[in-house]
Design a protein around this motif. Structure first.
Motif, PDB file in Angstrom:
ATOM      1  N   ILE A  39       8.957 -26.889 -11.659  1.00 37.16           N
ATOM      2  CA  ILE A  39       8.630 -26.583 -10.264  1.00 37.16           C
ATOM      3  C   ILE A  39       9.004 -25.129  -9.957  1.00 37.16           C
ATOM      4  O   ILE A  39       8.236 -24.398  -9.335  1.00 37.16           O
ATOM      5  N   LYS A  40      10.175 -24.715 -10.412  1.00 39.66           N
ATOM      6  CA  LYS A  40      10.614 -23.329 -10.235  1.00 39.66           C
ATOM      7  C   LYS A  40       9.631 -22.369 -10.916  1.00 39.66           C
ATOM      8  O   LYS A  40       9.284 -21.328 -10.361  1.00 39.66           O
ATOM      9  N   GLY A  41       9.177 -22.725 -12.098  1.00 45.46           N
ATOM     10  CA  GLY A  41       8.223 -21.894 -12.833  1.00 45.46           C
ATOM     11  C   GLY A  41       6.891 -21.775 -12.120  1.00 45.46           C
ATOM     12  O   GLY A  41       6.289 -20.695 -12.074  1.00 45.46           O
ATOM     13  N   ARG A  42       6.419 -22.895 -11.546  1.00 47.68           N
ATOM     14  CA  ARG A  42       5.158 -22.862 -10.790  1.00 47.68           C
ATOM     15  C   ARG A  42       5.285 -21.979  -9.550  1.00 47.68           C
ATOM     16  O   ARG A  42       4.376 -21.215  -9.228  1.00 47.68           O
ATOM     17  N   ARG A  43       6.428 -22.113  -8.856  1.00 43.57           N
ATOM     18  CA  ARG A  43       6.656 -21.290  -7.657  1.00 43.57           C
ATOM     19  C   ARG A  43       6.658 -19.811  -8.014  1.00 43.57           C
ATOM     20  O   ARG A  43       6.035 -18.988  -7.339  1.00 43.57           O
ATOM     21  N   TYR A  44       7.356 -19.465  -9.096  1.00 46.36           N
ATOM     22  CA  TYR A  44       7.431 -18.074  -9.529  1.00 46.36           C
ATOM     23  C   TYR A  44       6.048 -17.551  -9.917  1.00 46.36           C
ATOM     24  O   TYR A  44       5.667 -16.448  -9.530  1.00 46.36           O
ATOM     25  N   ARG A  45       5.282 -18.356 -10.664  1.00 48.28           N
ATOM     26  CA  ARG A  45       3.927 -17.951 -11.042  1.00 48.28           C
ATOM     27  C   ARG A  45       3.071 -17.714  -9.807  1.00 48.28           C
ATOM     28  O   ARG A  45       2.372 -16.704  -9.705  1.00 48.28           O
ATOM     29  N   ASP A  46       3.150 -18.628  -8.846  1.00 47.39           N
ATOM     30  CA  ASP A  46       2.350 -18.499  -7.632  1.00 47.39           C
ATOM     31  C   ASP A  46       2.747 -17.265  -6.828  1.00 47.39           C
ATOM     32  O   ASP A  46       1.893 -16.567  -6.288  1.00 47.39           O
ATOM     33  N   GLU A  47       4.059 -16.984  -6.752  1.00 45.11           N
ATOM     34  CA  GLU A  47       4.516 -15.780  -6.058  1.00 45.11           C
ATOM     35  C   GLU A  47       3.992 -14.524  -6.739  1.00 45.11           C
ATOM     36  O   GLU A  47       3.593 -13.574  -6.066  1.00 45.11           O
ATOM     37  N   MET A  48       3.982 -14.523  -8.067  1.00 44.47           N
ATOM     38  CA  MET A  48       3.481 -13.359  -8.804  1.00 44.47           C
ATOM     39  C   MET A  48       1.996 -13.161  -8.563  1.00 44.47           C
ATOM     40  O   MET A  48       1.523 -12.027  -8.444  1.00 44.47           O
ATOM     41  N   ILE A  49       1.244 -14.244  -8.460  1.00 45.73           N
ATOM     42  CA  ILE A  49      -0.193 -14.142  -8.187  1.00 45.73           C
ATOM     43  C   ILE A  49      -0.415 -13.559  -6.802  1.00 45.73           C
ATOM     44  O   ILE A  49      -1.255 -12.673  -6.612  1.00 45.73           O
ATOM     45  N   VAL A  50       0.341 -14.036  -5.811  1.00 46.83           N
ATOM     46  CA  VAL A  50       0.208 -13.536  -4.445  1.00 46.83           C
ATOM     47  C   VAL A  50       0.570 -12.063  -4.385  1.00 46.83           C
ATOM     48  O   VAL A  50      -0.131 -11.266  -3.760  1.00 46.83           O
ATOM     49  N   VAL A  51       1.649 -11.668  -5.051  1.00 47.65           N
ATOM     50  CA  VAL A  51       2.058 -10.259  -5.064  1.00 47.65           C
ATOM     51  C   VAL A  51       0.959  -9.414  -5.698  1.00 47.65           C
ATOM     52  O   VAL A  51       0.584  -8.375  -5.171  1.00 47.65           O
ATOM     53  N   LYS A  52       0.393  -9.885  -6.801  1.00 50.35           N
ATOM     54  CA  LYS A  52      -0.658  -9.131  -7.479  1.00 50.35           C
ATOM     55  C   LYS A  52      -1.894  -8.999  -6.587  1.00 50.35           C
ATOM     56  O   LYS A  52      -2.467  -7.935  -6.465  1.00 50.35           O
ATOM     57  N   GLU A  53      -2.286 -10.103  -5.925  1.00 51.22           N
ATOM     58  CA  GLU A  53      -3.451 -10.059  -5.043  1.00 51.22           C
ATOM     59  C   GLU A  53      -3.197  -9.119  -3.872  1.00 51.22           C
ATOM     60  O   GLU A  53      -4.067  -8.356  -3.479  1.00 51.22           O
ATOM     61  N   ASN A  54      -1.979  -9.155  -3.309  1.00 52.95           N
ATOM     62  CA  ASN A  54      -1.641  -8.261  -2.201  1.00 52.95           C
ATOM     63  C   ASN A  54      -1.677  -6.810  -2.638  1.00 52.95           C
ATOM     64  O   ASN A  54      -2.158  -5.950  -1.909  1.00 52.95           O
ATOM     65  N   MET A  55      -1.163  -6.531  -3.839  1.00 55.19           N
ATOM     66  CA  MET A  55      -1.174  -5.161  -4.338  1.00 55.19           C
ATOM     67  C   MET A  55      -2.598  -4.682  -4.586  1.00 55.19           C
ATOM     68  O   MET A  55      -2.928  -3.532  -4.302  1.00 55.19           O
ATOM     69  N   MET A  56      -3.454  -5.559  -5.068  1.00 55.50           N
ATOM     70  CA  MET A  56      -4.845  -5.184  -5.326  1.00 55.50           C
ATOM     71  C   MET A  56      -5.557  -4.898  -4.013  1.00 55.50           C
ATOM     72  O   MET A  56      -6.344  -3.969  -3.929  1.00 55.50           O
ATOM     73  N   SER A  57      -5.291  -5.687  -2.979  1.00 55.30           N
ATOM     74  CA  SER A  57      -5.961  -5.454  -1.704  1.00 55.30           C
ATOM     75  C   SER A  57      -5.468  -4.163  -1.073  1.00 55.30           C
ATOM     76  O   SER A  57      -6.219  -3.448  -0.416  1.00 55.30           O
ATOM     77  N   VAL A  58      -4.202  -3.799  -1.249  1.00 50.43           N
ATOM     78  CA  VAL A  58      -3.673  -2.530  -0.744  1.00 50.43           C
ATOM     79  C   VAL A  58      -4.347  -1.384  -1.474  1.00 50.43           C
ATOM     80  O   VAL A  58      -4.752  -0.400  -0.859  1.00 50.43           O
ATOM     81  N   ASP A  59      -4.499  -1.484  -2.791  1.00 50.99           N
ATOM     82  CA  ASP A  59      -5.150  -0.433  -3.565  1.00 50.99           C
ATOM     83  C   ASP A  59      -6.594  -0.228  -3.112  1.00 50.99           C
ATOM     84  O   ASP A  59      -7.084   0.885  -3.054  1.00 50.99           O
ATOM     85  N   ASN A  60      -7.294  -1.310  -2.801  1.00 52.45           N
ATOM     86  CA  ASN A  60      -8.701  -1.212  -2.395  1.00 52.45           C
ATOM     87  C   ASN A  60      -8.847  -0.611  -1.014  1.00 52.45           C
ATOM     88  O   ASN A  60      -9.845   0.041  -0.724  1.00 52.45           O
ATOM     89  N   THR A  61      -7.892  -0.785  -0.119  1.00 50.10           N
ATOM     90  CA  THR A  61      -8.013  -0.255   1.230  1.00 50.10           C
ATOM     91  C   THR A  61      -7.646   1.230   1.295  1.00 50.10           C
ATOM     92  O   THR A  61      -7.993   1.912   2.242  1.00 50.10           O
ATOM     93  N   GLU A  62      -6.946   1.724   0.288  1.00 52.54           N
ATOM     94  CA  GLU A  62      -6.534   3.123   0.285  1.00 52.54           C
ATOM     95  C   GLU A  62      -7.643   4.060  -0.174  1.00 52.54           C
ATOM     96  O   GLU A  62      -7.523   5.254  -0.030  1.00 52.54           O
ATOM     97  N   GLU A  63      -8.711   3.537  -0.697  1.00 51.19           N
ATOM     98  CA  GLU A  63      -9.771   4.393  -1.245  1.00 51.19           C
ATOM     99  C   GLU A  63     -10.656   4.962  -0.178  1.00 51.19           C
ATOM    100  O   GLU A  63     -10.829   4.656   0.882  1.00 51.19           O
TER     101      GLU A  63
END
Length: 63
Positions: A39-63
């Motif tokens: 369960i801890k591993g799934r939570r960590y994986r999901d948090e990493m996915i959200v962080v990655k998606e958030n970082m990608m959306s920030v990169d796309n808005t800066e262009e």
């Protein structure tokens, strides 16, 4: 990424298990060892996915 060194793979899996992110279970019928996320591993994986998606959306808005 591929790992050709089975000893290196064992070290990584042992570290992930020690952190409580994965578990292993032995199948008596199949004679195989299976690995899965805790369960801890799934939570960590999901948090990493959200962080990655958030970082990608920030990169796309800066262009």
């Amino acid at each position: 990424m591929y790992f050709n060194d089975s000893q290196q793979i064992k070290v990584i899996l042992s570290q992930l298990r020690a952190l409580g992110l994965i578990y292993s279970s032995w199948s008596e019928n199949a004679g195989k060892l299976y690995w899965g996320l805790t369960i801890k591993g799934r939570r960590y994986r999901d948090e990493m996915i959200v962080v990655k998606e958030n970082m990608m959306s920030v990169d796309n808005t800066e262009e």
